[in-house]
Design a protein around this motif. Sequence first.
Motif, short mmCIF file in Angstrom:
data_model
loop_
_atom_site.label_atom_id
_atom_site.label_comp_id
_atom_site.label_asym_id
_atom_site.label_seq_id
_atom_site.Cartn_x
_atom_site.Cartn_y
_atom_site.Cartn_z
N ILE B 57 -21.48 -29.00 9.60
CA ILE B 57 -22.06 -27.70 9.26
C ILE B 57 -22.41 -26.93 10.54
CG2 ILE B 57 -22.90 -28.29 6.96
CD1 ILE B 57 -25.38 -28.30 9.71
N ARG B 58 -21.75 -27.34 11.64
CA ARG B 58 -22.02 -26.69 12.92
C ARG B 58 -21.73 -25.20 12.85
NH1 ARG B 58 -19.26 -30.30 16.64
NH2 ARG B 58 -17.41 -29.09 16.18
N SER B 59 -20.65 -24.84 12.15
CA SER B 59 -20.33 -23.41 12.14
C SER B 59 -21.32 -22.65 11.26
CB SER B 59 -18.88 -23.15 11.75
OG SER B 59 -18.64 -23.64 10.46
N CYS B 60 -21.89 -23.31 10.26
CA CYS B 60 -22.96 -22.66 9.49
C CYS B 60 -24.16 -22.39 10.39
CB CYS B 60 -23.36 -23.52 8.30
SG CYS B 60 -24.96 -23.08 7.60
N VAL B 61 -24.57 -23.41 11.16
CA VAL B 61 -25.71 -23.23 12.06
C VAL B 61 -25.42 -22.09 13.05
CG1 VAL B 61 -27.24 -24.34 13.73
CG2 VAL B 61 -26.29 -25.68 11.84
N GLN B 62 -24.19 -22.08 13.54
CA GLN B 62 -23.77 -21.01 14.46
C GLN B 62 -23.86 -19.65 13.76
OE1 GLN B 62 -22.76 -21.35 17.66
NE2 GLN B 62 -21.98 -19.32 18.04
N ASP B 63 -23.34 -19.60 12.54
CA ASP B 63 -23.34 -18.33 11.80
C ASP B 63 -24.76 -17.82 11.55
OD1 ASP B 63 -20.60 -18.36 11.66
OD2 ASP B 63 -20.48 -19.05 9.58
N LEU B 64 -25.70 -18.74 11.38
CA LEU B 64 -27.08 -18.34 11.08
C LEU B 64 -27.87 -17.99 12.33
CD1 LEU B 64 -27.96 -20.98 8.33
CD2 LEU B 64 -27.42 -18.56 7.99
N SER B 65 -27.26 -18.21 13.49
CA SER B 65 -27.97 -17.99 14.75
C SER B 65 -27.72 -16.60 15.31
CB SER B 65 -27.53 -19.03 15.79
OG SER B 65 -27.93 -20.32 15.40
N SER B 66 -28.53 -16.25 16.26
CA SER B 66 -28.39 -14.98 16.97
C SER B 66 -28.95 -15.21 18.36
CB SER B 66 -29.19 -13.88 16.24
OG SER B 66 -30.57 -14.18 16.37
#
Lengths: 665, 665
Positions: B57-66
């Motif tokens: 779910i690394r890309s989810c965490v990335q997507d939720l980050s800023s």
Amino acid sequence: MWTYDAFPRAAVKAAHGFEPSQEWLDSLRLSSVRLAGGCSASFVSPDGLVMTNHHCIRSCVQDLSSPQRDYLATGFFAKELKDELRCPKVEANQLEKMTDVTARLQGATKGLSGAAYNTALKAEMSTIESECATGPEVRCDVVTLFNGGKYHLYQYRRFQDVRLAFAPEFSMAAFGGDADNFHFPRYGFDAAFLRVWDANGQPLKTKHFLSWAKEGTKEGDLVFVSGHPGATQRQLTVAELEFQRDVALPFQLLYLAERRGMLREYASTTPERFRTTRAKLRSVENALKALRGRHQALAEPSLLADKRKAEADLRAKVGADPKLAATTAGSWDAIARALEAYRPLLAEYRLKESGYGFSSELFDIAQQLVRAADERPKPNPERLREYTEGQLPALRQGLLREAPIPAELEVLSLTFGFNKLRETLGADEPFVQLVLGRESPEGLARALVKGTKLFDVKERQRLFDGGKAAVEASKDPMIVLARRVDAQAREVRKRYEDTVESVLKKNGELLAQARLAAYGTTGYPDATFTLRLNYGTVKGWEEGGKKVPPMTTFAGAYERHTGKEPFRLPDSWMKARGKVPGETPFDVATTNDIIGGNSGSPLVDREGRVVGLIFDGNLHSLGGEYAYVPETNRAVAVHGEGLLQALEHIYGAGRLVKELRANQR
Amino acid sequence: MWTYDAFPRAAVKAAHGFEPSQEWLDSLRLSSVRLAGGCSASFVSPDGLVMTNHHCIRSCVQDLSSPQRDYLATGFFAKELKDELRCPKVEANQLEKMTDVTARLQGATKGLSGAAYNTALKAEMSTIESECATGPEVRCDVVTLFNGGKYHLYQYRRFQDVRLAFAPEFSMAAFGGDADNFHFPRYGFDAAFLRVWDANGQPLKTKHFLSWAKEGTKEGDLVFVSGHPGATQRQLTVAELEFQRDVALPFQLLYLAERRGMLREYASTTPERFRTTRAKLRSVENALKALRGRHQALAEPSLLADKRKAEADLRAKVGADPKLAATTAGSWDAIARALEAYRPLLAEYRLKESGYGFSSELFDIAQQLVRAADERPKPNPERLREYTEGQLPALRQGLLREAPIPAELEVLSLTFGFNKLRETLGADEPFVQLVLGRESPEGLARALVKGTKLFDVKERQRLFDGGKAAVEASKDPMIVLARRVDAQAREVRKRYEDTVESVLKKNGELLAQARLAAYGTTGYPDATFTLRLNYGTVKGWEEGGKKVPPMTTFAGAYERHTGKEPFRLPDSWMKARGKVPGETPFDVATTNDIIGGNSGSPLVDREGRVVGLIFDGNLHSLGGEYAYVPETNRAVAVHGEGLLQALEHIYGAGRLVKELRANQR
């Protein structure tokens, strides 16, 4: 790739109605120049003017540049003789004499195998070389021919005062960039001129040089290439070829590909990074593409099928001859076993000892200083080969070169190497621990580059002259690192040499002798960066059903100009548009069998006159490492006519044009 | 990698004295979760809590980050249920039903070959799937087993509201970085928790979930892995394996290696570049290392020798059976010929159609919009497979995801792809000309990213809903490019499918049927990202004569901490030092036969309780693509005891710990 002493004059006459005389051969040989860094060249005037490729002296141009005067970008032309600039690290060699020393070397290694064979062979080579080298101006190399079937002593005249007279813009030398490299049709102006200066600081007077041809060569013409092909491996066993395909080449290719990605991105960020990186980047790209071509050739089933057939034939011949069978029947298996030993060792050897883990100019210098201090007190035959007396002039020239070393690029390269060490061997491996300890690759690299004084030539001189005492007393972090890893690096080298190299060499030699016994010297020996002559014709080929013509023109170059790198013609060319007639030949393809190292070779006609300047091959030529395929393998040269025209009308290099035209015939 | 309907209960009993009941199997199957992006997971509470790997779910965490809240760096924990954040693009599937549809597909392709076979097969698959999928919450996939020896229809419950509950710091999930990836001993805390929410916006109530084991597993224990191994290729012919070794893998490896070098250097320049790049970089590094391991396995002579033996055996069996011989004796040659056709086509296919030339999120979106507009009006069985009705929910979720697309990284990726196109196919190739014209790769990439409006989800929605009319009217440069290349891209795909894929599939199916006829279903089918169950034991192995123990401990993790990335424990761990006893197990190695796609699978004991979380294999497991070698192939999991301890004492994830402990037994 014939040696000059065995050039098939009769065959050339039969095929082309022209038989070169001994005088013709001698003159071409003595006009040929070897650039010790790995290229070919030729004398083209009685005043020591030397023609070669831009890419052969690219690092010289880089060394002579600075942020204020960027000769790679602008090109360089010495308006007057006195403006010629000495290259910090170019050595030119002229081949004067060749002697067969096979018997002496075979005597020294008789009955030996493994490490003992290897040691004896190298020691005898060093002894022969030091007997021959009567002064620093004489360079003597024992060279291997026919994979050890024969050994010759090559005696060269050595020149280390070599100056840059002319170089075009890098972007013009490499027009089309990596995209067009090894491609044809091509529009590379990959030419440069150097001059050899003598010990008295005067241009070298030479009797032997090539005249420029008055008429340009054209399709179908007989043409010769005299130069120094670096290495072919056409006699490898099938097991060795499979090892290259499956193990050695993939390792190198992945290293180079990643390095390329890194360097390109790094170079793209600031103009200064671009300036300091582009020459190195181009070398990496060129190697990557060349090795990729070799891998693809090996991955073609037809090549290995041919090799299997040839091997079976030789095996049958060896088996049928009891004497040969006794010495050589086991050689194929011995080679295969040595490769099995090499398989788990290759990465370790490459990373710890052969540069992959310490990819850095500063580390190389440190290692050379540490090893020179250890090796020079030893008797000559016992030294590592690169520290024997015969090698010292080149070593000294390199160590003491006055050339800038870009610190930031050093950090980048060292970081890359340390990362590769750790990734490949594992974070817990003792050598990796010895290098990194608890430091990160980048942290260590930064500390080393920040702390070292090896940027300074005087410090290098002090350590080189001071020998072991000076080196052992040094607290320079780069010297300390080189000292710390040396025992383990030497250990893996010894393991490689004793269990792999010596077996491959010894058995390669036995197979070579069997081949000579079975077939005679019908072909030429594998290339070993020794002077060779070959013949061919100006000719295109067929690609995917379409004809590729053998010549390109100046008009074509202007058509290919998009204004965007790497298809951007430099301002000099845009300003001079129209001054050289559009139909003037630009690059030319020939059937000559060449390989890396031939770069810079003159292309000459049957009159022995320059008609071109070899600088590349087509993609099919890359498989030439393993086999020459006449239908598609092509050498690529700058056309002699176009070269002279551009010098005159685009670069206004009047002084050099005059010098070349003086002997035009 | 047994399918649940053919699990060898008797064999497990014979070897380990434990026979799983049907109820035990059903419960584990229904507790297993597939993450449609390519991972495995499991329900671990009755309230829809899902355990998987951080890297899944690394890309989810990335997507939720800023830039302001960097959850990859800091980790994420939703203190309360309402704080759980929806992943923009995660789909979870729960396998409800499996049906054998072999007869139907064999009927549809009877007597066909080549393109006709392929078309009929795909059309029938699409038809079966759309008959089954009665609503967007039902996902139906026809899956291939035994290389086409059997086809099953898998019916899943589909969940698209999946929220992030807990993720550790990326640096802890991937402790040791690329250096330790696929290595063991290992200290990766590669765990994360999601929650499935239902259509009413409530946590999903599920009867089926796994309890956490009260006691930790130990050396020698029988353990099971239930998950979705992505793909193995253990039934490939020798010709196919050689093609992988010599052609397909080298092409992919070199692409990835260069990309890695570029991305690492790019990410190193600014914190924001690092933030936006590190997830992608890690994926590239992981793929590179995995494929390298596969290549090395194929380069080991022993693997191919075994395969040759097995192939000779099957050939003999086929030859001895007149009926089989009539259908199948020619299959090996047909496959070899298809590969010869593929050899000159591979690079072209990969670059023009399968992503290598247009490596970009924005281009993917543009292409999906262009193709969806073309495909959706067609009858379902005639569409490209990825645009059939069954695929639309996932397509729509991806197109309309609210996740940032880093513009600068897009320019970098597009530039890289365009360069690869030009370098590989040549500057003069018509498709390259169509893409680039007289523009440079970087110039084109910049113009596309600057001009496109596809960053905006509303614009994507407009074009998706607007269909062909909207897409054709669009002047968005990315859409224009996707439109411009589409005909040629489809053409090369069709050429590939008609001349290569269909032949390999058809003849692979014939060989699979021959294998079933000759040997029965004694083994399990190749992995195809379908749910499988396997058993093994907690066990170390021997490496270079040394024993590797099967467990690591918390104390070991702290010893490995150097303070420098990637061996830097995050602050959370340094602050909590001593809170978890040093001897607590951290990671664990087992003999389970897993492969990429199994990531996130639960490791369960004979009570069906969670004792670990699969996240990796050792280096030897990479050859598992082609063969499972029990002596050395090891799966690697986070130990269940260590996982829970860290959640509680290091991360203070009390809410989740309570939820997990509530059902501990």
